[in-house]
Design a protein around this motif. Sequence first.
Motif, PDB file in Angstrom:
ATOM      1  N   LEU A 134      10.976 -16.199 -15.837  1.00 41.26           N
ATOM      2  CA  LEU A 134      11.663 -14.934 -16.062  1.00 41.26           C
ATOM      3  C   LEU A 134      13.018 -14.916 -15.370  1.00 41.26           C
ATOM      4  O   LEU A 134      13.225 -15.589 -14.362  1.00 41.26           O
ATOM      5  N   LYS A 135      13.937 -14.100 -15.902  1.00 40.14           N
ATOM      6  CA  LYS A 135      15.207 -13.868 -15.237  1.00 40.14           C
ATOM      7  C   LYS A 135      14.999 -12.917 -14.066  1.00 40.14           C
ATOM      8  O   LYS A 135      14.023 -12.169 -14.012  1.00 40.14           O
ATOM      9  N   ASN A 136      15.947 -12.937 -13.144  1.00 35.05           N
ATOM     10  CA  ASN A 136      15.823 -12.089 -11.959  1.00 35.05           C
ATOM     11  C   ASN A 136      15.788 -10.604 -12.303  1.00 35.05           C
ATOM     12  O   ASN A 136      15.136  -9.811 -11.612  1.00 35.05           O
ATOM     13  N   ASN A 137      16.489 -10.208 -13.364  1.00 33.12           N
ATOM     14  CA  ASN A 137      16.466  -8.799 -13.752  1.00 33.12           C
ATOM     15  C   ASN A 137      15.062  -8.357 -14.165  1.00 33.12           C
ATOM     16  O   ASN A 137      14.658  -7.214 -13.929  1.00 33.12           O
ATOM     17  N   SER A 138      14.303  -9.266 -14.792  1.00 26.78           N
ATOM     18  CA  SER A 138      12.918  -8.949 -15.156  1.00 26.78           C
ATOM     19  C   SER A 138      12.058  -8.828 -13.903  1.00 26.78           C
ATOM     20  O   SER A 138      11.173  -7.966 -13.821  1.00 26.78           O
ATOM     21  N   ILE A 139      12.326  -9.693 -12.917  1.00 29.89           N
ATOM     22  CA  ILE A 139      11.592  -9.617 -11.653  1.00 29.89           C
ATOM     23  C   ILE A 139      11.907  -8.292 -10.956  1.00 29.89           C
ATOM     24  O   ILE A 139      11.035  -7.673 -10.335  1.00 29.89           O
ATOM     25  N   HIS A 140      13.138  -7.826 -11.073  1.00 31.63           N
ATOM     26  CA  HIS A 140      13.521  -6.531 -10.492  1.00 31.63           C
ATOM     27  C   HIS A 140      12.713  -5.395 -11.131  1.00 31.63           C
ATOM     28  O   HIS A 140      12.325  -4.446 -10.439  1.00 31.63           O
ATOM     29  N   SER A 141      12.479  -5.493 -12.435  1.00 25.51           N
ATOM     30  CA  SER A 141      11.687  -4.456 -13.118  1.00 25.51           C
ATOM     31  C   SER A 141      10.249  -4.456 -12.618  1.00 25.51           C
ATOM     32  O   SER A 141       9.650  -3.390 -12.404  1.00 25.51           O
ATOM     33  N   ILE A 142       9.699  -5.643 -12.411  1.00 22.74           N
ATOM     34  CA  ILE A 142       8.333  -5.758 -11.893  1.00 22.74           C
ATOM     35  C   ILE A 142       8.282  -5.257 -10.450  1.00 22.74           C
ATOM     36  O   ILE A 142       7.342  -4.554 -10.044  1.00 22.74           O
ATOM     37  N   HIS A 143       9.319  -5.602  -9.680  1.00 23.43           N
ATOM     38  CA  HIS A 143       9.383  -5.163  -8.284  1.00 23.43           C
ATOM     39  C   HIS A 143       9.442  -3.641  -8.181  1.00 23.43           C
ATOM     40  O   HIS A 143       8.828  -3.053  -7.278  1.00 23.43           O
ATOM     41  N   ARG A 144      10.173  -3.021  -9.104  1.00 27.71           N
ATOM     42  CA  ARG A 144      10.278  -1.550  -9.085  1.00 27.71           C
ATOM     43  C   ARG A 144       8.899  -0.914  -9.184  1.00 27.71           C
ATOM     44  O   ARG A 144       8.592   0.053  -8.474  1.00 27.71           O
ATOM     45  N   VAL A 145       8.051  -1.476 -10.033  1.00 35.42           N
ATOM     46  CA  VAL A 145       6.697  -0.939 -10.201  1.00 35.42           C
ATOM     47  C   VAL A 145       5.858  -1.184  -8.946  1.00 35.42           C
ATOM     48  O   VAL A 145       5.207  -0.276  -8.423  1.00 35.42           O
ATOM     49  N   LEU A 146       5.884  -2.422  -8.447  1.00 35.45           N
ATOM     50  CA  LEU A 146       5.071  -2.770  -7.284  1.00 35.45           C
ATOM     51  C   LEU A 146       5.512  -2.002  -6.036  1.00 35.45           C
ATOM     52  O   LEU A 146       4.675  -1.503  -5.278  1.00 35.45           O
ATOM     53  N   SER A 147       6.823  -1.900  -5.827  1.00 36.26           N
ATOM     54  CA  SER A 147       7.308  -1.238  -4.613  1.00 36.26           C
ATOM     55  C   SER A 147       6.946   0.247  -4.610  1.00 36.26           C
ATOM     56  O   SER A 147       6.560   0.794  -3.571  1.00 36.26           O
ATOM     57  N   GLN A 148       7.045   0.900  -5.781  1.00 40.16           N
ATOM     58  CA  GLN A 148       6.687   2.312  -5.857  1.00 40.16           C
ATOM     59  C   GLN A 148       5.177   2.514  -5.702  1.00 40.16           C
ATOM     60  O   GLN A 148       4.729   3.491  -5.102  1.00 40.16           O
ATOM     61  N   ALA A 149       4.400   1.585  -6.240  1.00 34.83           N
ATOM     62  CA  ALA A 149       2.944   1.682  -6.103  1.00 34.83           C
ATOM     63  C   ALA A 149       2.530   1.524  -4.638  1.00 34.83           C
ATOM     64  O   ALA A 149       1.710   2.298  -4.117  1.00 34.83           O
ATOM     65  N   PHE A 150       3.113   0.536  -3.945  1.00 33.57           N
ATOM     66  CA  PHE A 150       2.779   0.333  -2.534  1.00 33.57           C
ATOM     67  C   PHE A 150       3.335   1.465  -1.666  1.00 33.57           C
ATOM     68  O   PHE A 150       2.765   1.789  -0.617  1.00 33.57           O
ATOM     69  N   LYS A 151       4.440   2.069  -2.091  1.00 31.16           N
ATOM     70  CA  LYS A 151       4.963   3.236  -1.360  1.00 31.16           C
ATOM     71  C   LYS A 151       3.966   4.387  -1.448  1.00 31.16           C
ATOM     72  O   LYS A 151       3.737   5.111  -0.462  1.00 31.16           O
ATOM     73  N   LEU A 152       3.358   4.557  -2.622  1.00 29.38           N
ATOM     74  CA  LEU A 152       2.327   5.574  -2.794  1.00 29.38           C
ATOM     75  C   LEU A 152       1.151   5.303  -1.853  1.00 29.38           C
ATOM     76  O   LEU A 152       0.640   6.214  -1.198  1.00 29.38           O
ATOM     77  N   ALA A 153       0.755   4.032  -1.778  1.00 30.34           N
ATOM     78  CA  ALA A 153      -0.359   3.661  -0.888  1.00 30.34           C
ATOM     79  C   ALA A 153      -0.005   3.911   0.572  1.00 30.34           C
ATOM     80  O   ALA A 153      -0.840   4.369   1.362  1.00 30.34           O
ATOM     81  N   LEU A 154       1.250   3.628   0.930  1.00 35.34           N
ATOM     82  CA  LEU A 154       1.697   3.850   2.304  1.00 35.34           C
ATOM     83  C   LEU A 154       1.719   5.334   2.641  1.00 35.34           C
ATOM     84  O   LEU A 154       1.252   5.752   3.705  1.00 35.34           O
ATOM     85  N   ASP A 155       2.244   6.128   1.711  1.00 34.10           N
ATOM     86  CA  ASP A 155       2.295   7.581   1.930  1.00 34.10           C
ATOM     87  C   ASP A 155       0.901   8.195   2.023  1.00 34.10           C
ATOM     88  O   ASP A 155       0.695   9.188   2.732  1.00 34.10           O
ATOM     89  N   ASP A 156      -0.044   7.616   1.300  1.00 30.51           N
ATOM     90  CA  ASP A 156      -1.420   8.119   1.310  1.00 30.51           C
ATOM     91  C   ASP A 156      -2.269   7.467   2.398  1.00 30.51           C
ATOM     92  O   ASP A 156      -3.488   7.647   2.409  1.00 30.51           O
ATOM     93  N   GLN A 157      -1.627   6.702   3.278  1.00 31.22           N
ATOM     94  CA  GLN A 157      -2.297   6.055   4.412  1.00 31.22           C
ATOM     95  C   GLN A 157      -3.427   5.114   3.973  1.00 31.22           C
ATOM     96  O   GLN A 157      -4.447   4.993   4.617  1.00 31.22           O
ATOM     97  N   MET A 158      -3.175   4.429   2.844  1.00 31.70           N
ATOM     98  CA  MET A 158      -4.114   3.385   2.422  1.00 31.70           C
ATOM     99  C   MET A 158      -3.788   2.061   3.104  1.00 31.70           C
ATOM    100  O   MET A 158      -4.667   1.224   3.291  1.00 31.70           O
TER     101      MET A 158
END
Length: 401
Positions: A134-158
């Motif tokens: 994949l190109k780096n821009n595609s990796i950025h799109s995947i990262h956007r999803v993962l980072s927001q999901a883990f941010k949710l877990a962090l905010d919820d103290q998971m």
Amino acid sequence: MTKEKKVNRKDNKGKVLRKGESQRKDGTYMFRFTDECKKRKSIYAKTLAELREKELKIKRDKMDNIRLSVDYTVAQLVELYLSLSQKNLSFNTMESNENAYRNHIKNSWLGYKKIKDTKKSDILLFYTELSEKLKNNSIHSIHRVLSQAFKLALDDQMIRTNPTYGALKNFPADTEEKTILTPQQLNDLILYVKNHPYYYRWYPLIVILSETMIRGGELCGLTWDDVDLKRKTIKIDHQIQYCKIKGKGKHILCICPPKTKNGKRTIPLTTKAYKAFIKQKELQFSLNLYSTTVIDGYENFVFPTRRGNPTYTMALDNMFRNLTNRYNKENSEPIPRLSCHVFRHTGCAIKAKDFFKLGLDPKILQTWMGHSSLTMTLGLYNHITEIDTQNAINELNSMIG
């Protein structure tokens, strides 16, 4: 009567076992504890030392109020994030996020990994593997999803930390030059289309796209109620997209809000754009092209198909691809592949130069484009071509004499 002394339990090596610890018949170890919901849980390890490392982590989690009752995998966490973010994201962003999850995260080794066991090194390894295909821009799109999901877990103290922080450092965004037409190429193309026996019906659409610089979905969603020919303005407050029907795997045309918050705007019409709308009305009458479909309460679309349905971006881009091929076969000076975005970029690049020459406030152009920042308007669209460079040299030479 004397109290009997409690005998400490020991494993098969004679080591004393603590409260909650036990050794199983196969020689492995187990530790039982209760989570914050008062539910009994167990962890296992091959050695007592390994078990006690896990116990320390559990004690630390309890002290820091980390939720022990949640045991999501990465895929389950992303599914939770996607379900909670639907109302806050645009259709295109939601579709992009779902594609990233479905195609790259859901069935990957990272997707099966527990979020509590996921480290930054795991994220880096995952991105490195993806970078091979994949190109780096595609990796950025995947990262956007993962980072927001883990941010949710962090905010919820998971979890205690977000393993995606800083993971994109080694994967810089791809810097691809936006494709645009020169003013001469645009004028030649418009003249070609205007006089073509088939493509002439798209002449007003191309002029309007390049003059108003609206997005493809916004153009397709335009109704005649949005066009005020007396005041010479158009109102942009919606767009047409192909929306996925959940559970059926089908897509239908639907009305969505503009791409960004700044996407809702009123754009004044240039003389060229105004005349193009007049021409579109004439073509609708002469070709009997009338909008007969109602979508989410919107009707009387400006650019209907022969069947009376509103057109959509993918259909336009297919037409533009065929137009590009036909034009390049019949002309000695080829043009780049056309699309709705190319006309938007071209219009902005030309207008940005005009604004600079006339000393006009570029924030006006930003408002017309519907961009969230002025940097985006000027940085992405103010292209410098060889012709611009030559014209600058000629003007400097004329001043010097």
